[in-house]
Design a protein around this motif. Structure first.
Motif, short mmCIF file in Angstrom:
data_model
loop_
_atom_site.label_atom_id
_atom_site.label_comp_id
_atom_site.label_asym_id
_atom_site.label_seq_id
_atom_site.Cartn_x
_atom_site.Cartn_y
_atom_site.Cartn_z
N SER A 129 -61.93 40.84 60.78
CA SER A 129 -63.27 41.16 61.12
C SER A 129 -63.38 42.45 62.10
O SER A 129 -62.45 42.80 62.76
CB SER A 129 -64.00 39.99 62.03
OG SER A 129 -63.87 38.85 61.16
N ASN A 176 -65.34 44.39 65.19
CA ASN A 176 -66.27 44.14 66.32
C ASN A 176 -67.48 45.00 66.40
O ASN A 176 -67.25 46.15 66.34
CB ASN A 176 -65.60 44.14 67.58
CG ASN A 176 -64.78 43.24 67.72
OD1 ASN A 176 -64.63 42.04 67.25
ND2 ASN A 176 -63.30 43.60 68.39
N THR A 177 -68.86 44.27 66.31
CA THR A 177 -70.07 45.12 66.22
C THR A 177 -70.86 44.67 67.65
O THR A 177 -70.59 43.81 67.95
CB THR A 177 -70.76 45.04 64.81
OG1 THR A 177 -71.22 43.51 64.88
CG2 THR A 177 -69.93 45.34 63.74
N ASP A 231 -73.53 43.21 67.12
CA ASP A 231 -74.03 41.93 66.61
C ASP A 231 -73.11 40.81 66.29
O ASP A 231 -73.32 39.75 66.06
CB ASP A 231 -74.95 42.03 65.28
CG ASP A 231 -76.13 43.09 65.57
OD1 ASP A 231 -76.82 43.07 66.62
OD2 ASP A 231 -76.34 43.91 64.75
N ALA A 270 -69.00 39.48 65.55
CA ALA A 270 -67.75 39.87 64.65
C ALA A 270 -68.31 39.99 63.45
O ALA A 270 -68.96 39.20 62.91
CB ALA A 270 -66.69 38.95 64.73
N LYS A 271 -67.89 40.96 62.41
CA LYS A 271 -68.43 40.90 60.97
C LYS A 271 -67.12 40.95 60.17
O LYS A 271 -66.57 41.90 60.19
CB LYS A 271 -69.43 42.23 60.86
CG LYS A 271 -69.76 42.37 59.42
CD LYS A 271 -70.39 43.74 59.14
CE LYS A 271 -70.71 43.90 57.56
NZ LYS A 271 -71.48 45.09 57.46
N ILE A 273 -64.93 41.60 57.31
CA ILE A 273 -64.48 42.77 56.46
C ILE A 273 -63.60 42.49 55.06
O ILE A 273 -63.80 42.69 54.04
CB ILE A 273 -64.07 43.94 57.21
CG1 ILE A 273 -65.19 44.24 58.01
CG2 ILE A 273 -64.08 45.24 56.16
CD1 ILE A 273 -66.59 44.83 57.36
N HIS A 278 -61.36 39.70 53.12
CA HIS A 278 -61.36 38.24 53.05
C HIS A 278 -60.31 37.74 52.21
O HIS A 278 -60.39 36.83 51.20
CB HIS A 278 -62.75 38.06 51.84
CG HIS A 278 -64.02 38.81 52.51
ND1 HIS A 278 -64.60 38.09 53.75
CD2 HIS A 278 -64.58 39.65 52.55
CE1 HIS A 278 -65.58 38.78 53.93
NE2 HIS A 278 -65.59 39.77 53.22
N THR A 288 -60.44 49.59 56.74
CA THR A 288 -60.37 48.60 57.66
C THR A 288 -58.98 48.14 57.37
O THR A 288 -58.33 47.68 58.49
CB THR A 288 -61.21 47.52 57.24
OG1 THR A 288 -62.63 48.11 57.65
CG2 THR A 288 -60.96 46.16 58.01
N TYR A 315 -60.46 46.22 65.25
CA TYR A 315 -60.29 45.26 64.20
C TYR A 315 -59.70 44.14 64.64
O TYR A 315 -58.61 44.25 65.22
CB TYR A 315 -59.65 45.86 62.94
CG TYR A 315 -60.47 47.03 62.54
CD1 TYR A 315 -61.56 47.08 61.38
CD2 TYR A 315 -60.19 48.51 62.70
CE1 TYR A 315 -62.39 48.07 61.35
CE2 TYR A 315 -60.89 49.46 62.67
CZ TYR A 315 -62.09 49.32 61.65
OH TYR A 315 -62.71 50.51 61.33
#
Length: 253
Positions: free
Chosen positions: A12, A14-15, A17, A19-20, A22, A24, A48, A59
């Motif tokens: 993931s 860090n943003t 908003d 953790a997103k 990326i 999978h 990434t 990341y």
């Protein structure tokens, strides 16, 4: 012989908003002497993967493991990963004002090898690497990447690779921003390092043009943080002809 094993890697970023996710679940094994090309559309997670392997703090690895010759890469600090033999050529090399190319590279070589190279031998090796990449020796005394063109920055990345002799080299869109002549020179440099050190190479790219010079043993199509298809060099030819639409379309369906 070295081996980089990536097993079910989940990452993931860090943003603002939170953790997103990326990546999978990426599975990939790279052996010494092999060239693996990762190709995919923008935003698919290719960079990434590169930065996660190198240990970028932005990341966060949320699952899986990465082993280099059986050692846990994810437990290593960034400098420990470099000393273990991982190398990252960045898509956007940064400028380092006040640090000369010569001092930067010699410091890096000392950190990797555990001892400083002898000055006379070092200058011979440095100039040889610069000549191999068709860089003027005047760059030796210039600040790292400061005022360099895009092509000069990419050549300098491969000079680093030539001198540091990694076990596994990760090249993140090294072909971006290069004209035809610079692409050929950089590709020749990559091939020279691979042949002289037997390094494994993970080459991340959008386009097939660099693969005309750096021949991949394996091609992996990256879509939505996963490897969607794998094959030999013929797969890159398919992508050249058809693009990524079929993979994106199947994902949407």
């Amino acid at each position: 012989m070295s081996k980089l094993e990536i097993r079910d890697l989940k990452v993931s970023v860090n943003t603002d908003d939170g953790a997103k996710p990326i990546l999978h679940g990426v599975d990939l094994t790279i052996n010494s002497g092999e060239t693996h090309a990762i190709m995919g559309p923008n935003g698919s997670g290719k960079s990434t993967l590169a930065y996660s392997l190198a240990g970028h703090p932005k990341y966060e690895v949320t699952g899986g493991e990465v082993l280099l010759d059986g050692e846990d890469v994810l437990a290593m600090s960034v400098d420990e990963r470099a000393r273990a033999g991982l190398f990252l050529a960045m898509q956007y090399p940064v400028e380092v004002p006040g640090v000369s190319v010569s001092n930067f590279l010699r410091t890096a070589k000392t950190a990797i090898d555990g001892e400083a190279p002898k000055i006379r031998t070092w200058m011979k090796d440095l100039k040889g690497a610069m000549n191999e990449l068709k860089m003027d020796e005047a760059f030796i005394n210039r600040n790292v990447n400061e005022g360099f063109s895009g092509g000069e920055k990419k050549r300098h990345e491969i000079v680093q690779m030539e001198l540091l002799k990694p076990r596994i080299a990760i090249l993140d869109e090294t072909d971006s921003g290069l004209d035809v002549d610079a692409l050929r020179v950089v590709s020749e440099g990559i091939n020279h390092v691979k042949e002289s050190t037997n390094a494994g190479v993970l080459l991340i790219t959008h386009y097939t043009r660099i693969l005309r010079y750096v021949k991949p043993d394996f091609v992996h199509v990256f879509v939505d943080g996963r490897i969607a298809e794998e094959g030999g060099s013929e797969l890159s030819e398919k992508l050249e002809a058809e693009g990524y639409e079929s993979y994106i379309g199947s994902k949407a369906a």
